[in-house]
Scaffold this motif. Structure first.
Motif, short mmCIF file in Angstrom:
data_model
loop_
_atom_site.label_atom_id
_atom_site.label_comp_id
_atom_site.label_asym_id
_atom_site.label_seq_id
_atom_site.Cartn_x
_atom_site.Cartn_y
_atom_site.Cartn_z
N LEU B 200 0.82 -1.21 0.00
CA LEU B 200 0.00 0.00 0.00
C LEU B 200 0.86 1.26 0.00
O LEU B 200 0.34 2.37 0.05
CB LEU B 200 -0.92 0.00 1.23
CG LEU B 200 -2.10 -0.98 1.16
CD1 LEU B 200 -2.76 -1.12 2.53
CD2 LEU B 200 -3.11 -0.54 0.11
N GLY B 201 2.16 1.07 -0.01
CA GLY B 201 3.05 2.23 -0.11
C GLY B 201 3.61 2.73 1.20
O GLY B 201 4.30 3.75 1.23
N HIS B 202 3.34 2.01 2.30
CA HIS B 202 3.86 2.49 3.59
C HIS B 202 5.35 2.22 3.67
O HIS B 202 5.84 1.18 3.27
CB HIS B 202 3.11 1.80 4.74
CG HIS B 202 1.67 2.19 4.79
ND1 HIS B 202 1.23 3.30 5.43
CD2 HIS B 202 0.57 1.60 4.24
CE1 HIS B 202 -0.10 3.40 5.30
NE2 HIS B 202 -0.52 2.37 4.57
N ARG B 203 6.05 3.20 4.22
CA ARG B 203 7.50 3.09 4.32
C ARG B 203 7.98 3.22 5.76
O ARG B 203 9.16 3.11 6.03
CB ARG B 203 8.16 4.17 3.45
CG ARG B 203 7.96 3.95 1.95
CD ARG B 203 8.66 2.67 1.49
NE ARG B 203 8.32 2.35 0.11
CZ ARG B 203 7.35 1.49 -0.23
NH1 ARG B 203 6.64 0.89 0.71
NH2 ARG B 203 7.11 1.24 -1.50
N CYS B 204 7.05 3.52 6.65
CA CYS B 204 7.44 3.55 8.06
C CYS B 204 6.34 2.90 8.86
O CYS B 204 5.27 3.47 9.09
CB CYS B 204 7.67 4.99 8.53
SG CYS B 204 8.22 5.06 10.25
N ILE B 205 6.60 1.65 9.25
CA ILE B 205 5.57 0.79 9.86
C ILE B 205 5.95 0.53 11.31
O ILE B 205 6.96 -0.11 11.59
CB ILE B 205 5.47 -0.54 9.10
CG1 ILE B 205 5.09 -0.26 7.63
CG2 ILE B 205 4.45 -1.46 9.76
CD1 ILE B 205 5.22 -1.46 6.72
N GLY B 206 5.16 1.06 12.22
CA GLY B 206 5.45 0.86 13.65
C GLY B 206 4.83 -0.42 14.19
O GLY B 206 4.08 -1.11 13.50
#
Lengths: 374, 374
Positions: B200-206
């Motif tokens: 989905l394009g997330h580049r910073c996943i906590g």
DNA sequence: CCTCGCGTTGACTGCGCTGTCAGGACCGTG
DNA sequence: CACGGTCCTGACAGCGCAGTCAACGCGAGG
């Protein structure tokens, strides 16, 4: 399945399973006795904490037990003592929050009272299935049974089961109850919820009912109806669900479609999960909680306080209900010699508590239905 | 408490509890035999479904059994057959959704295999407490034990317990595992969740981590970290909770306070309840799910689909895990004669499934932190 | 007719443990 | 020294059931 299932059609074996299937415990009390140089009876005494064993002998026996990894045979003990110290829990198979919380309380209390717990789950909770479950628990050695069945009528405990110590837990009593019962105060909880809403000015309070296969759902519904009628408020026919969030969602949609907008300003859901579904349905309908509609749940599941709108709900301590149920059952089992089943069934009600959070608020001024306050 | 608690300090009694305490079952097999006019052995044969009993005799015995309300004595049966057909479940006392779902699966499977279930719950799950729990289950007659302990290291099963049939369920295997293990595919589930977010394009996943006292929490955390690192994405130090919605709320607040706004665009919560708390915290911070932050849970609790924003989550079928655990245990118990403990511990992984709902969406274009996609 | 073999049944035994009771060691007292 | 009492220990029985083995009745075959 190679086991000889009792009651199953006869296997084509001569008389019993071929010997060699038996798995005798490796080490028995006599082995310990030999190792410790005492009689088998003395080992028994040490293990049962009897007085009148010299400390030195006691120590020797203890060491032998440890070295051999000896463990007493429960079956032999139970056979000779005539007591198993085991109670049964017969309950509907369900992963509902309340149920598991309840069973945990049961087990802990049983353990504290020196009892083991065998569990037997039923698939549907129908009467004959429950009776089979009780039979099964007794065949597993249970001296008494806690019933965690949502609808079972204890009057069905006739015939050979009539004398069995039984406590019905977490369900409201039938009329003509035949067993001791422990339950949270369903009636008080719903009344308090309605009272709370009325105090906030609500004059048309709907209900999302639980399944008719759960007595507690019926009690909650009946209590809601009575409380609303007693105050001369309009009764909006409830919509029924099955405890699930999905059913709460669907029920609310149905209610919203049926009733004119603005008429129902408050909803009492049969449990928290249904309230969660209701929240979603209300949001989709463009109704705000609590500005347009107030919402009350039942159970106080741990996440209730952390929903997007923290849920006002009735907290019931089902773990405590479990503990009380075990206490009663132990009393029945151990006092079986005295008054026997002579006393009338006892009803033990555990208090509940209304937790007011943000999902309930003052009734909107332009409330539609209901009668004006008297 | 008047019971003679084994292992308890010696009561001031001469040798045993005063007689008269015993409660022998009213009717025994000999009574049935007399009523039916046959020998006790023939009654035994009928009840065990043996062939070689004339239908007419069988019928007479059956009638006598019913009339007298006879029930076989489990202790005597177990004693003489050398088998109890009972398994133990030793588990952490917890009302978590997953746990109860799991135990229900266990019980059903055991019943289907002809086994009864005794449950022993532990308060903390610490190693020595678990070992005592196993001992207790064995003393209650269990032929094998399913461990539902979140952290227990089966290598602690030394000494006299080394030969006990044990299956560890719903927990990820240790290195050097000493028991068969059945678990849902924690690793696959987290990987799938991260993959989904990356797509989905997330580049910073906590990550909202679970408690360190649960191995599955550690595995999920480790897997999340590995998956994120493997893709060259930024690793935001996770915040830890305890599975509860409250802790999810607090952890998210902490994370939001720590990280610059807009940096973290997606969160993987260790379970659904924590995700619920996270939703609330995000809403309070004025962040929309999924427009500003995407959220993934774990478990797929029934209400996940009916939250105000339906939750994307990893579904694990813990009832199935329970069934498989029982199947393995039965195999161990019944096949004890053959290869014995010779085979290396087996690891049985049950697949999970990512349920994509509305709480995950495309990463916001103006994403702050992280590196640009390679 | 007897014999053989099968289907059916019962007497007896023992599973591992605890209750009962009796016996031995040891003390203090008369 | 004898005696009763206390403390400790062991032999024995039996809990309720299923396995073993022998015995019975009966029809088929010789």
């Amino acid at each position: 399945m190679t086991t000889t299932d009792p009651g199953a059609p006869a296997p084509a074996v001569v008389d019993g399973p071929p010997s060699g299937e038996r798995r005798a415990p490796v080490v028995v009390m006599t082995d310990v006795a030999r190792a410790a140089g005492v009689s088998q009876k003395t080992v028994s005494r040490v293990l049962n904490g009897s007085a009148h064993v010299r400390p030195e002998v006691r120590e020797r026996v203890r060491r032998a037990v440890d070295e051999l990894g000896y463990r007493r045979n429960a079956a032999a003990r139970a056979l000779v003592r005539g007591r198993t110290h085991v109670i049964g829990v017969v309950g509907l198979r369900s992963a509902l929050y309340g149920v598991s919380q309840h069973v945990m309380g049961l087990e802990r209390a049983a353990q504290a009272s020196g009892y083991g717990v065998v569990v037997v789950s039923t698939a549907t909770g129908e009467a004959d299935e429950v009776l089979r479950g009780v039979e099964r628990a007794l065949e597993l050695g249970a001296e008494g049974v806690v019933l965690v069945e949502p609808y079972f009528d204890t009057r069905a405990l006739r015939g050979p089961l009539a004398g069995t110590p039984v406590v019905a837990a977490a369900r409201s009593a039938h009329e003509g109850q035949r067993a001791w019962t422990v339950d949270a105060d369903q009636v008080g909880g719903v009344e308090e919820a309605v009272e709370h809403l009325v105090d906030l000015g609500h004059r048309c309070i709907g209900h999302l009912a639980g399944p008719t296969t759960w007595r507690s759902a019926l009690v909650r519904e009946r209590t809601w109806r009575a409380a609303v009628e007693a105050r001369g408020l309009a009764v909006v026919e409830p919509v029924r669900g099955d405890w699930s969030a999905r059913s709460g969602y669907e029920a609310t949609c149905e209610l919203l479609a049926r009733e004119p907008r603005g008429r129902v300003t408050a909803l009492v859901a049969a449990n928290d999960h249904m309230a969660v579904g209701a929240m979603r349905a209300l949001a989709e309908a463009g109704l705000s909680v609590p500005d347009d509609v107030s919402l009350v749940g039942f159970d106080d599941v741990p996440e209730a306080a952390y929903l997007p709108v923290p849920l006002t709900t009735v907290r019931q301590d089902l773990a405590l209900v479990g503990e009380r149920a075990v206490a009663s059952l132990v009393e029945l089992v151990e006092g079986h010699g005295r008054a026997d089943a002579g006393d009338e069934p006892r009803l033990d009600v555990v208090p509940v508590e209304l937790r007011v959070r943000s999902s309930t608020g003052p009734a909107p001024r332009a409330a539609g239905g209901g009668r004006p306050p008297t």
